[in-house]
Design a protein around this motif. Sequence first.
Motif, mmCIF file in Angstrom:
data_model
loop_
_atom_site.group_PDB
_atom_site.id
_atom_site.type_symbol
_atom_site.label_atom_id
_atom_site.label_comp_id
_atom_site.label_asym_id
_atom_site.label_seq_id
_atom_site.Cartn_x
_atom_site.Cartn_y
_atom_site.Cartn_z
ATOM 1 N N PRO A 1 0.812 -1.209 0.000
ATOM 2 C CA PRO A 1 0.000 0.000 0.000
ATOM 3 C C PRO A 1 0.855 1.274 0.000
ATOM 4 N N LYS A 2 0.491 2.191 -0.873
ATOM 5 C CA LYS A 2 1.171 3.487 -0.968
ATOM 6 C C LYS A 2 0.110 4.573 -1.097
ATOM 7 N N THR A 3 0.395 5.718 -0.506
ATOM 8 C CA THR A 3 -0.518 6.857 -0.639
ATOM 9 C C THR A 3 -0.119 7.658 -1.867
ATOM 10 N N LYS A 4 -1.069 7.810 -2.772
ATOM 11 C CA LYS A 4 -0.842 8.555 -4.011
ATOM 12 C C LYS A 4 -0.918 10.058 -3.728
ATOM 13 N N PRO A 5 -0.378 10.888 -4.626
ATOM 14 C CA PRO A 5 -0.398 12.345 -4.415
ATOM 15 C C PRO A 5 -1.807 12.912 -4.194
ATOM 16 N N TRP A 6 -2.826 12.246 -4.723
ATOM 17 C CA TRP A 6 -4.201 12.728 -4.567
ATOM 18 C C TRP A 6 -4.852 12.179 -3.297
ATOM 19 N N GLY A 7 -4.080 11.432 -2.461
ATOM 20 C CA GLY A 7 -4.555 10.988 -1.161
ATOM 21 C C GLY A 7 -5.095 9.571 -1.108
ATOM 22 N N GLN A 8 -5.266 8.940 -2.238
ATOM 23 C CA GLN A 8 -5.789 7.571 -2.275
ATOM 24 C C GLN A 8 -4.690 6.570 -1.905
ATOM 25 N N VAL A 9 -5.034 5.576 -1.088
ATOM 26 C CA VAL A 9 -4.111 4.495 -0.748
ATOM 27 C C VAL A 9 -4.353 3.356 -1.735
ATOM 28 N N VAL A 10 -3.266 2.880 -2.372
ATOM 29 C CA VAL A 10 -3.379 1.885 -3.438
ATOM 30 C C VAL A 10 -2.341 0.779 -3.226
ATOM 31 N N ALA A 11 -2.782 -0.472 -3.409
ATOM 32 C CA ALA A 11 -1.886 -1.633 -3.354
ATOM 33 C C ALA A 11 -2.271 -2.575 -4.490
ATOM 34 N N TYR A 12 -1.343 -3.471 -4.835
ATOM 35 C CA TYR A 12 -1.604 -4.439 -5.904
ATOM 36 C C TYR A 12 -1.229 -5.841 -5.453
ATOM 37 N N VAL A 13 -2.126 -6.788 -5.712
ATOM 38 C CA VAL A 13 -1.865 -8.206 -5.496
ATOM 39 C C VAL A 13 -2.258 -8.946 -6.767
#
Length: 130
Positions: free
Chosen positions: A103-115
């Motif tokens: 999980p990483k916080t994107k510049p626009w504030g959304q937390v995103v992860a990939y599986v």
Amino acid sequence: MIKFAYTILYVRDVEKTIDFYEKAFGFIKKFITPDNSYGELMVGETTLSFASITLASSNLKDGFTESSLTNKPFGIEIGFTTDKVEETVQSAINAGGTLLESPKTKPWGQVVAYVRDIDGFLIEICTPMS
């Protein structure tokens, strides 16, 4: 009127894949055909479906590229939103998924992860967009 009704992923074992999505994300099985060649999950307004490689091959005379964990993921993803990204990622891993990006916080504030699921399909797990 046209409506986006479902996405079908071609998988090796429909029942095993549905079991993964139930355990990883808490989705509920809608049905599986008696021969286990096709199944659907209740995931919201759009249905997530699975067809066996054998069934898919019978529909596409020129074949297709199978998803596999041994290859890079396709340039497409399934996206699931949640307020609990880290918990959901861990649940997916515990069910047999493979972590691709923490999980990483994107510049626009959304937390995103990939599986990746057990068949190698790419899943984005993220917080909803505000």
